[in-house]
Scaffold this motif. Structure first.
Motif, PDB file in Angstrom:
ATOM      1  N   LYS A 117       0.835  -1.206   0.000  1.00  0.00           N
ATOM      2  CA  LYS A 117       0.000   0.000   0.000  1.00  0.00           C
ATOM      3  C   LYS A 117       0.871   1.259   0.000  1.00  0.00           C
ATOM      4  CE  LYS A 117      -4.031   1.948   2.224  1.00  0.00           C
ATOM      5  NZ  LYS A 117      -5.053   1.791   3.260  1.00  0.00           N
ATOM      6  N   LEU A 118       1.908   1.261   0.835  1.00  0.00           N
ATOM      7  CA  LEU A 118       2.810   2.398   0.930  1.00  0.00           C
ATOM      8  C   LEU A 118       3.560   2.637  -0.376  1.00  0.00           C
ATOM      9  CD1 LEU A 118       3.565   4.106   3.589  1.00  0.00           C
ATOM     10  CD2 LEU A 118       5.790   3.059   3.252  1.00  0.00           C
ATOM     11  N   ALA A 119       3.928   1.551  -1.067  1.00  0.00           N
ATOM     12  CA  ALA A 119       4.678   1.653  -2.327  1.00  0.00           C
ATOM     13  C   ALA A 119       3.754   1.797  -3.532  1.00  0.00           C
ATOM     14  CB  ALA A 119       5.578   0.432  -2.493  1.00  0.00           C
ATOM     15  N   ASN A 120       2.449   1.897  -3.278  1.00  0.00           N
ATOM     16  CA  ASN A 120       1.448   2.057  -4.345  1.00  0.00           C
ATOM     17  C   ASN A 120       1.474   0.873  -5.327  1.00  0.00           C
ATOM     18  OD1 ASN A 120      -0.707   3.413  -5.486  1.00  0.00           O
ATOM     19  ND2 ASN A 120       0.601   4.535  -6.920  1.00  0.00           N
ATOM     20  N   ILE A 121       1.468  -0.338  -4.765  1.00  0.00           N
ATOM     21  CA  ILE A 121       1.479  -1.566  -5.548  1.00  0.00           C
ATOM     22  C   ILE A 121       0.183  -2.312  -5.295  1.00  0.00           C
ATOM     23  CG2 ILE A 121       2.660  -3.771  -5.917  1.00  0.00           C
ATOM     24  CD1 ILE A 121       5.192  -2.413  -4.747  1.00  0.00           C
ATOM     25  N   SER A 122      -0.459  -2.767  -6.341  1.00  0.00           N
ATOM     26  CA  SER A 122      -1.694  -3.532  -6.227  1.00  0.00           C
ATOM     27  C   SER A 122      -1.422  -4.872  -5.553  1.00  0.00           C
ATOM     28  CB  SER A 122      -2.278  -3.771  -7.624  1.00  0.00           C
ATOM     29  OG  SER A 122      -3.272  -4.760  -7.584  1.00  0.00           O
ATOM     30  N   GLU A 150      11.030   2.293  -9.412  1.00  0.00           N
ATOM     31  CA  GLU A 150      10.657   3.092  -8.236  1.00  0.00           C
ATOM     32  C   GLU A 150       9.779   2.287  -7.289  1.00  0.00           C
ATOM     33  OE1 GLU A 150       8.420   7.282  -7.141  1.00  0.00           O
ATOM     34  OE2 GLU A 150       9.083   6.947  -9.198  1.00  0.00           O
ATOM     35  N   ASN A 151       8.821   1.509  -7.819  1.00  0.00           N
ATOM     36  CA  ASN A 151       7.988   0.647  -6.972  1.00  0.00           C
ATOM     37  C   ASN A 151       8.850  -0.337  -6.186  1.00  0.00           C
ATOM     38  OD1 ASN A 151       5.506   0.406  -9.558  1.00  0.00           O
ATOM     39  ND2 ASN A 151       5.285   1.547  -7.670  1.00  0.00           N
ATOM     40  N   TRP A 152       9.797  -0.974  -6.887  1.00  0.00           N
ATOM     41  CA  TRP A 152      10.679  -1.943  -6.237  1.00  0.00           C
ATOM     42  C   TRP A 152      11.497  -1.270  -5.136  1.00  0.00           C
ATOM     43  CZ3 TRP A 152      10.333  -6.990  -6.356  1.00  0.00           C
ATOM     44  CH2 TRP A 152       9.787  -7.635  -7.464  1.00  0.00           C
ATOM     45  N   MET A 153      12.012  -0.079  -5.412  1.00  0.00           N
ATOM     46  CA  MET A 153      12.836   0.626  -4.420  1.00  0.00           C
ATOM     47  C   MET A 153      12.008   1.001  -3.189  1.00  0.00           C
ATOM     48  SD  MET A 153      15.919   2.146  -6.493  1.00  0.00           S
ATOM     49  CE  MET A 153      16.738   2.684  -5.164  1.00  0.00           C
ATOM     50  N   ASN A 154      10.783   1.495  -3.431  1.00  0.00           N
ATOM     51  CA  ASN A 154       9.916   1.857  -2.309  1.00  0.00           C
ATOM     52  C   ASN A 154       9.527   0.632  -1.486  1.00  0.00           C
ATOM     53  OD1 ASN A 154       9.997   4.579  -2.944  1.00  0.00           O
ATOM     54  ND2 ASN A 154       8.162   4.479  -4.214  1.00  0.00           N
ATOM     55  N   LEU A 155       9.259  -0.474  -2.170  1.00  0.00           N
ATOM     56  CA  LEU A 155       8.930  -1.719  -1.470  1.00  0.00           C
ATOM     57  C   LEU A 155      10.116  -2.175  -0.629  1.00  0.00           C
ATOM     58  CD1 LEU A 155       6.950  -4.053  -0.978  1.00  0.00           C
ATOM     59  CD2 LEU A 155       7.869  -5.152  -3.031  1.00  0.00           C
ATOM     60  N   PHE A 156      11.303  -2.125  -1.193  1.00  0.00           N
ATOM     61  CA  PHE A 156      12.507  -2.530  -0.462  1.00  0.00           C
ATOM     62  C   PHE A 156      12.717  -1.664   0.772  1.00  0.00           C
ATOM     63  CE2 PHE A 156      17.121  -2.002   0.217  1.00  0.00           C
ATOM     64  CZ  PHE A 156      17.397  -3.283   0.675  1.00  0.00           C
ATOM     65  N   LYS A 157      12.585  -0.352   0.611  1.00  0.00           N
ATOM     66  CA  LYS A 157      12.785   0.562   1.741  1.00  0.00           C
ATOM     67  C   LYS A 157      11.786   0.264   2.868  1.00  0.00           C
ATOM     68  CE  LYS A 157      14.582   4.333  -1.045  1.00  0.00           C
ATOM     69  NZ  LYS A 157      14.227   5.613  -1.702  1.00  0.00           N
ATOM     70  N   CYS A 158      10.549  -0.001   2.481  1.00  0.00           N
ATOM     71  CA  CYS A 158       9.522  -0.283   3.489  1.00  0.00           C
ATOM     72  C   CYS A 158       9.801  -1.612   4.189  1.00  0.00           C
ATOM     73  CB  CYS A 158       8.140  -0.321   2.835  1.00  0.00           C
ATOM     74  SG  CYS A 158       6.810  -0.665   4.010  1.00  0.00           S
ATOM     75  N   LEU A 159      10.151  -2.638   3.438  1.00  0.00           N
ATOM     76  CA  LEU A 159      10.413  -3.952   4.041  1.00  0.00           C
ATOM     77  C   LEU A 159      11.650  -3.929   4.923  1.00  0.00           C
ATOM     78  CD1 LEU A 159       9.622  -6.300   1.027  1.00  0.00           C
ATOM     79  CD2 LEU A 159       8.257  -5.966   3.089  1.00  0.00           C
ATOM     80  N   LYS A 160      12.585  -3.070   4.584  1.00  0.00           N
ATOM     81  CA  LYS A 160      13.852  -2.989   5.322  1.00  0.00           C
ATOM     82  C   LYS A 160      13.653  -2.328   6.690  1.00  0.00           C
ATOM     83  CE  LYS A 160      18.587  -1.488   4.678  1.00  0.00           C
ATOM     84  NZ  LYS A 160      19.514  -0.775   3.843  1.00  0.00           N
ATOM     85  N   THR A 161      12.669  -1.441   6.795  1.00  0.00           N
ATOM     86  CA  THR A 161      12.429  -0.743   8.060  1.00  0.00           C
ATOM     87  C   THR A 161      11.696  -1.655   9.039  1.00  0.00           C
ATOM     88  OG1 THR A 161      10.383   0.219   7.246  1.00  0.00           O
ATOM     89  CG2 THR A 161      12.370   1.550   7.026  1.00  0.00           C
TER      90      THR A 161
END
Length: 109
Positions: free
Chosen positions: A80-85, A96-107
């Motif tokens: 949801k945070l990375a704007n991915i269905s 960009e989706n992959w990077m945002n997903l990675f950043k979120c999962l890493k936190t």
């Protein structure tokens, strides 16, 4: 991440024997200049895991590979945070989706 693809030429089915039922393409890859930033190798590991079964939904791929490390709820929140269905397949995501997903999962796992 490192390059941008561009279709250089479409190759018609008649160029092959036996001819396939689809057109093919020759891709040209143009290097990106902005990738000089240092990237965590974990990013590429995540992408690799996501593409283990490219036709399956990304969420299922990640839960199968990372299920012990991450909860379904955390993964859904990161989607949801990375704007991915929820039903997205790996190839549908942008870098960009992959990077945002990675950043979120890493936190705070």
């Amino acid at each position: 991440y490192y390059a941008t693809p561009k279709i250089a030429r479409v190759v018609p089915p008649k160029a092959f024997y036996p001819p396939p039922r689809v057109d093919s393409a020759i891709l040209e890859w143009r290097p990106r200049r902005a990738y000089n930033q240092k990237i965590d190798e974990g990013f590429f590991d995540l992408v690799r895991v996501g593409f283990v079964h490219p036709r399956k939904m990304l969420k299922k791929n990640l839960l199968f590979a990372l299920g012990v490390l991450i909860s379904s709820e955390k993964l859904e929140a990161c989607f949801k945070l990375a704007n991915i269905s929820k039903t997205a397949r790996p190839g549908e995501l942008t870098v960009e989706n992959w990077m945002n997903l990675f950043k979120c999962l890493k936190t705070d796992k």
